[in-house]
Design an enzyme around this catalytic site. Structure first.
Site, PDB file in Angstrom:
ATOM      1  N   GLU A 124       0.817  -1.224   0.000  1.00  6.99           N
ATOM      2  CA  GLU A 124       0.000   0.000   0.000  1.00  6.99           C
ATOM      3  C   GLU A 124       0.847   1.269   0.000  1.00  6.99           C
ATOM      4  OE1 GLU A 124      -2.818   0.287   3.238  1.00  6.99           O
ATOM      5  OE2 GLU A 124      -3.612   2.191   2.520  1.00  6.99           O
ATOM      6  N   LYS A 130      -2.431  -1.929  -3.222  1.00  7.87           N
ATOM      7  CA  LYS A 130      -3.488  -1.058  -2.670  1.00  7.87           C
ATOM      8  C   LYS A 130      -3.036   0.386  -2.836  1.00  7.87           C
ATOM      9  CE  LYS A 130      -6.057  -0.059   1.553  1.00  7.87           C
ATOM     10  NZ  LYS A 130      -6.797  -0.661   2.661  1.00  7.87           N
TER      11      LYS A 130
HETATM   12  P1  13P Z   1      -9.327   4.363   3.922  1.00  8.70           P
HETATM   13  O1  13P Z   1     -10.145   3.674   2.842  1.00  8.70           O
HETATM   14  O2  13P Z   1     -10.165   4.929   5.017  1.00  8.70           O
HETATM   15  O3  13P Z   1      -8.315   5.295   3.347  1.00  8.70           O
HETATM   16  O4  13P Z   1      -8.524   3.219   4.675  1.00  8.70           O
HETATM   17  C1  13P Z   1      -7.929   2.239   3.942  1.00  8.70           C
HETATM   18  C2  13P Z   1      -6.749   1.757   4.655  1.00  8.70           C
HETATM   19  O5  13P Z   1      -6.651   0.598   4.983  1.00  8.70           O
HETATM   20  C3  13P Z   1      -5.682   2.719   4.947  1.00  8.70           C
HETATM   21  O6  13P Z   1      -4.521   2.020   5.268  1.00  8.70           O
END
Ligand code: 13P
Length: 340
Positions: free
Chosen positions: A177, A219
């Site tokens: 991510e 992500k």
């Molecule tokens: P949000 O969709 O609220 O941004 O959170 C996703 C997430 O896992 C952030 O690490």
């Protein structure tokens, strides 16, 4: 590493019409959301809230994986099942957030590097014993005219890649991510530039560490105008530019891309995802959601800490999951919100 296990898990997480529920808020973050709604910030209330979410009937029709926080992976629902079991009963793969947070990056004021590599191998082995089949590590990039620095790109990419390799060695699918933060006044072009460079750097680092891309889920944040930008780009433009960026950085071996919502409103996040799948054509990867706030905010507000509201809050949670499931297929329309 068993690549077949990793591929099977990743495919289940991003199966057609399904996405990921990010319910891995740390206790302080969950408490912060509770405080905003006047909900007592106790472990009992966090357990009640999370039990409400995972017991939402039909949730597994639209959710392939759920990311838990350490506290929840070890905990039981209010009706005495482990959270892992409650998810498995819905056909949802349990996952675990494993980073220990974004910390100040030395010599780079205003920038962060995500920590948590020390001892991660044994922690992953334990999480696997507890039932986690995938993990999450979030890197954040702050955008200004002069940031991110190359130091920030490189340090975060290196940590993400080391984490991903450790996950794969434990047959756990890493969610990789890199989040370019929405805060700031930057325009869409600047968001594109930063997002593209962050992803390039991450995929180079993953290659350096011999991570098998067939067993990861990316992500990313969307290519989107800064929250404070004067003239914010519309739905279609965000979708087009996000796909143009990903097509230039993400190899076809990656099975799925599951976006974070990153401060977008619930419906905005759904609309962007839907537009991408509408215009996408034959994309090499599944394009779906891994939303936290955009899946939970309305349900948490409806629940508000009162057991009388559990049933209706579950319906609200299911509705958002259903809307995003439709968007993952490019079959969402705003009429579906009104109909509900
Ligand atoms: P949000 O969709 O609220 O941004 O959170 C996703 C997430 O896992 C952030 O690490």
């Amino acid at each position: 590493m068993n690549i077949d296990t990793l591929k099977t898990t990743a495919q289940a997480m991003v199966a057609p019409g399904r996405g990921i529920l990010a319910m891995d808020e740390s206790s302080p973050t969950c408490n912060k959301r509770f405080e905003g709604l006047g909900i007592p910030t106790t472990i009992e209330m966090r357990r009640e809230y999370r039990t409400m979410l995972v017991s939402s009937p039909g949730l597994g029709d639209h959710i392939g994986g759920a990311i838990l926080f350490d506290e929840t992976l070890r905990d039981h629902t209010t009706d005495g099942r482990s959270f892992v079991q409650a998810l498995q009963e819905q056909g949802i793969v349990p996952g675990i957030k494993v980073d220990t947070g974004a910390k100040d990056l030395a010599l780079h004021p205003g920038e962060k590097v995500t920590e948590g590599l020390d001892g991660l191998g044994p922690r992953l082995a334990e999480y696997s014993e507890l039932g986690a089949r995938f993990a999450k590590w979030r890197a954040v990039y702050t955008v200004t005219d002069s940031l991110p620095s190359q130091a920030c790109y490189t340090a975060n990419a290196h940590a993400l890649a080391r984490y991903a390799a450790l996950c794969q060695e434990n047959d756990i699918v890493p969610i990789v991510e890199p989040e370019v933060l929405i805060d700031g006044n930057h325009d869409l072009g600047r968001s594109f530039e930063v997002t593209q460079h962050a992803q390039h750097t991450v995929f180079a680092a993953l290659a350096d560490q011999d991570v098998d891309l067939r067993g990861i889920v990316l992500k990313p944040s969307m290519v989107i105008s800064g929250a404070g930008a004067a003239d914010r780009a519309g739905i279609r433009e965000v979708a087009q530019e996000t796909l143009r960026c990903l097509s230039s950085t993400v190899p076809a071996a990656v099975p799925g891309i599951a976006f974070l919502s990153g401060g977008q409103s619930d419906e905005e996040a759904t609309q962007h995802l839907n537009a991408m799948n509408e215009i996408g054509g034959s994309l090499p990867w599944a394009v779906t959601f891994s939303y936290g706030r955009a899946l939970q905010a309305a349900a948490m507000k409806r629940w508000a800490g009162h057991s009388d509201n559990v049933e209706s809050a579950r319906q609200v949670a299911f509705h958002r999951a259903q809307m995003n499931g439709a968007a993952a297929l490019g079959q969402y329309s705003s009429e579906m919100e009104k109909a509900a």
